[in-house]
Enzyme design. Structure first.
Site, mmCIF file in Angstrom:
data_model
loop_
_atom_site.group_PDB
_atom_site.id
_atom_site.type_symbol
_atom_site.label_atom_id
_atom_site.label_comp_id
_atom_site.label_asym_id
_atom_site.label_seq_id
_atom_site.Cartn_x
_atom_site.Cartn_y
_atom_site.Cartn_z
ATOM 1 N N CYS A 77 0.852 -1.198 0.000
ATOM 2 C CA CYS A 77 0.000 0.000 0.000
ATOM 3 C C CYS A 77 0.888 1.248 0.000
ATOM 4 O O CYS A 77 1.747 1.419 0.867
ATOM 5 C CB CYS A 77 -0.907 0.017 1.217
ATOM 6 S SG CYS A 77 -1.827 1.567 1.349
ATOM 7 N N ILE A 78 0.643 2.115 -0.961
ATOM 8 C CA ILE A 78 1.521 3.273 -1.127
ATOM 9 C C ILE A 78 1.401 4.246 0.051
ATOM 10 O O ILE A 78 2.417 4.756 0.542
ATOM 11 C CB ILE A 78 1.273 3.949 -2.495
ATOM 12 C CG1 ILE A 78 2.307 5.047 -2.747
ATOM 13 C CG2 ILE A 78 -0.134 4.491 -2.619
ATOM 14 C CD1 ILE A 78 2.367 5.494 -4.191
#
Lengths: 130, 119
Positions: A77-78
């Site tokens: 997840c960025i």
């Protein structure tokens, strides 16, 4: 059966080792991993900068090898990664940070990737949640 | 048919990023119009209380984000009665409308969803 495997706990947690062994068992059992998704402190297991003691399992390195060797779809997840300092080259440049540390095999992307994979999967199996 | 997901949020809003990160899963799924539910359990019920002073901890208050969830199509919001009672809270303590479930209701709820994430 199609699995999505999500990891929420850091590389030094038992959950990170369990998730890795579970993922290996999924493939060994002839099943499919639609996607691996690392979220919360799980993102640290996709860092190339984790150093394990010589007589301990280097779980981050094992994850990287596992994802690359099996050509899996490994997503970090960025937003969770940025918050915890797990950056690829593009993000390091964007935020003017001195180094990128995302390990080989992984890509940074959004939470939509978790939902998209969950729609395709028979099972979403989470490790290291609360 | 789209697969449904229940997100169980168990951490207090001041206990690190978990409350925010549980909410982000919900918001991301809402953007795809997926059938989602959000259950506040254990210390997660503190996210629902009124008059929070997040700024005193140099944090952002999530209350407005939670109140906006129905605008994003997410109106399946639940809270565990036992978690409220254990913390001396009740319906009047809460900043937004949520369905209060007893323990039997929790089992039924969790069984209703295809996927469950607990954070």
């Amino acid at each position: 059966m199609k699995f999505v495997i999500a990891l929420f706990a850091p590389p030094h947690s038992p959950a990170a080792r369990r998730a890795l062994r579970f993922a290996e068992a999924v493939l060994a059992g002839g099943h499919e991993i639609v996607r691996l998704f690392f979220y919360q402190d799980g993102v640290h297991s996709a860092s190339a900068n984790v150093v394990a003691a010589q007589d301990e399992l280097d779980v981050a390195a094992e994850w990287s090898r596992f994802v690359s060797a099996n050509q899996l779809d490994g997503v970090v997840c960025i937003a969770a990664g940025l918050r915890r300092g797990v950056l690829d080259a593009g993000e390091a440049q964007r935020y003017q940070r001195p180094a990128a540390n995302l390990a080989a095999g992984w890509e940074l992307s959004g939470l939509g990737q978790l939902h998209e994979a969950a729609q395709q999967a028979d099972r979403l199996v989470c490790f290291g949640g609360q | 048919m789209a697969r449904s997901m229940l997100i169980i949020s168990r951490q207090a809003p001041w206990a690190g990023p978990s409350a925010r990160e549980a909410l982000d899963i919900v918001l991301a799924g809402g953007a795809f119009e997926l059938p989602l539910g959000l259950l506040f359990l254990d210390d997660g019920v503190f996210q629902l209380t009124k008059a929070q002073q997040a700024a005193s901890l140099e944090q952002k208050d999530l209350t407005a984000n939670l109140q906006a969830l129905p605008l994003f199509g997410i109106d399946s919001l639940f809270v565990a009665r036992s978690s409220l009672t254990e913390r001396n809270l009740d319906e009047s303590s809460l900043a937004l409308p949520v369905e209060i479930l007893d323990d039997a209701g929790l089992s039924t709820l969790i069984n209703r969803y295809d996927h469950v994430i607990t954070i």
